[in-house]
Scaffold this active site. Structure first.
Site, short mmCIF file in Angstrom:
data_model
loop_
_atom_site.label_atom_id
_atom_site.label_comp_id
_atom_site.label_asym_id
_atom_site.label_seq_id
_atom_site.Cartn_x
_atom_site.Cartn_y
_atom_site.Cartn_z
N HIS A 313 87.13 42.05 48.86
CA HIS A 313 88.13 41.07 48.02
C HIS A 313 87.34 40.53 47.00
CE1 HIS A 313 90.92 37.66 47.87
NE2 HIS A 313 91.50 38.08 48.79
N ASP A 371 94.49 42.58 54.36
CA ASP A 371 95.60 43.64 54.27
C ASP A 371 95.25 44.92 54.95
OD1 ASP A 371 96.73 42.16 52.02
OD2 ASP A 371 95.09 42.52 50.57
#
Length: 436
Positions: A313, A371
């Protein structure tokens, strides 16, 4: 917001006079150097592509510590909110600054519940789209169109208008997402049901048909509710910054949120979970679990264009705290639906195990992010991959609203106007065409 006693001194090697810059300290997080007078005093701008080192505003809503893997909504750890609150309680927290007591919760839930229907003419507007249109294309149009149907709450400088618009947007987003889905698959629209919770209502509008009664599965409802909570806000990301910049012009809240929806559509932002599922399907086509080793080798190859989606991320340099919670939910959902042995989900779990144990990924802190798991959960529930980002937009709407309201209420609020480093042609004169 008052400056600290400490100041920064900026000096130049070109002979320009040095200047002192105020430093502001937040309640937590890095200090911020105030450069607002820099251009007036020096004739220079700062240069920060992507705004990676620039604070565009002061905010009290969400705090992220990427090194610690910490996410706070109004000071509350995301882990506690996801375990002890439902989505509408988190909505109340983000909008009003505090978790509701029992009376406030009942009032807020009733307000949202009784705003879930949309104007019947929205159906005719929706039918103007092609059946195979991407849901995010449809959602961008539908959300922007709300201002045409609810023009009594479009004055962004009116606090009452903003509150009404907030309630309408939070309430109607599940209805619009479900309508976009039903339209795409050719099924009749299902109206909201006031006796159901926010997340159960969404599930029913998505998957019920007039042919038979629909009873939402409580495990799946909790999973959807957790997805909503974990995606509700995430500081000054691309779509939130878009909403703030768009809203800074004084446009109505519906238009500003539509701009956020459009920004979220990008594969580098809200489309990440869609890209993750696409990656898993590609591995499945290669041969499934047996081909994971080959896929991982391609990912590690510097000359390869193959990317590992759903891992790492930009903000979190440690484990994404939302991913830990979503991982728990993922396994609960797969267990409840008996999908532990589904080929795609077995592949996803096998890839997760390898990535968590492989020194190449661990040393680079490429852990599975939210995600990765949210995509798996949504697919298991039955939400099509093309609708993932629309569900994300549904959840993030409350964060966008809170950020927009905060900006409008800020005494230092100004229309956004970034500057640039110009590297094009200097002034030149137009020659007659015969001399060019």
């Amino acid at each position: 917001m008052t400056p600290s006693d400490v100041k920064a001194t900026l000096s130049f090697s070109d002979g320009s006079p040095s200047m002192e810059l105020p430093i502001y300290r937040g309640s937590i997080g890095p200090d911020v150097i105030d450069i607002r007078k820099l251009y007036a005093q020096t004739g220079k701008f700062t240069y920060d592509p992507g705004f990676l080192s620039t604070a565009s505003c002061n905010s009290t809503i969400t705090y992220i510590d990427g090194d610690k893997g910490e996410l706070l909504y109004r000071g509350y750890p995301i882990e506690q909110l996801a375990q002890h609150c439902d989505f509408l309680e988190v909505c109340h927290l983000l909008i009003y600054g505090e978790l509701p007591n029992a009376e406030q919760r009942a009032k807020f839930v009733k307000t949202i519940t009784y705003h879930t229907m949309v104007n019947e003419q929205m159906q005719f507007f929706l039918r103007g789209f092609r059946r195979d249109a991407h849901p995010m294309a449809v959602m961008t149009g539908l959300v922007g169109a709300l201002s045409a149907f609810y023009h009594d709450s479009t004055d962004v400088h009116n606090a009452q208008h903003r509150e009404i618009a907030a309630h309408r947007l939070i309430a109607k987003m599940p209805t619009l997402v479900a309508m976009a889905y039903k339209y795409g698959v050719g099924q009749p629209f299902i109206y909201p049901k006031n006796s159901l919770s926010y997340s159960a209502n969404f599930m029913r509008m998505m998957f019920a048909t007039p042919c038979e009664d629909y009873e939402p599965n409580e495990v799946l409802v909790r999973a959807i509710d957790r997805i909503f909570i974990l995606h509700a806000d995430h500081e000054q990301n691309a779509s939130t910054s878009t909403v703030r910049l768009c809203g800074s012009s004084g446009t109505n809240p519906f238009a500003a949120i539509a701009a956020g929806v459009a920004c979220l559509w990008g594969p580098a932002h809200g489309g990440a979970n869609e890209a993750c599922l696409t990656m898993l399907e590609d591995i499945q086509k290669m041969g499934g679990v047996e081909k994971i080793g080959e896929f991982v080798r391609q990912v590690k190859d510097k000359n390869s264009s193959v990317r590992l989606m759903g891992f790492g991320h930009r903000v979190y340099k440690n484990y994404d705290p939302r991913a830990k919670l979503m991982r728990e939910t993922c396994h609960e959902v797969l267990g409840a639906l008996g999908l532990q042995n589904d080929p795609l989900f077995k592949l996803a779990m096998a890839l997760e195990k390898i990535a968590l144990e492989d020194d190449y990924f661990v040393s680079r802190k490429l852990y599975p992010n939210v995600d990765y798991y949210s995509g798996i959960v949504q697919r298991a529930i039955g939400i099509p991959v093309s609708l993932f980002t629309a569900v994300f937009a549904l959840a993030r709407t409350v964060g966008w609203i809170a950020q927009l309201n905060e900006m409008i209420g800020d005494a230092e609020y100004k229309i956004g106007r970034p500057r640039q480093l110009f590297v094009g042609s200097t002034r030149r004169d137009v020659k007659p065409i015969s001399l060019r």
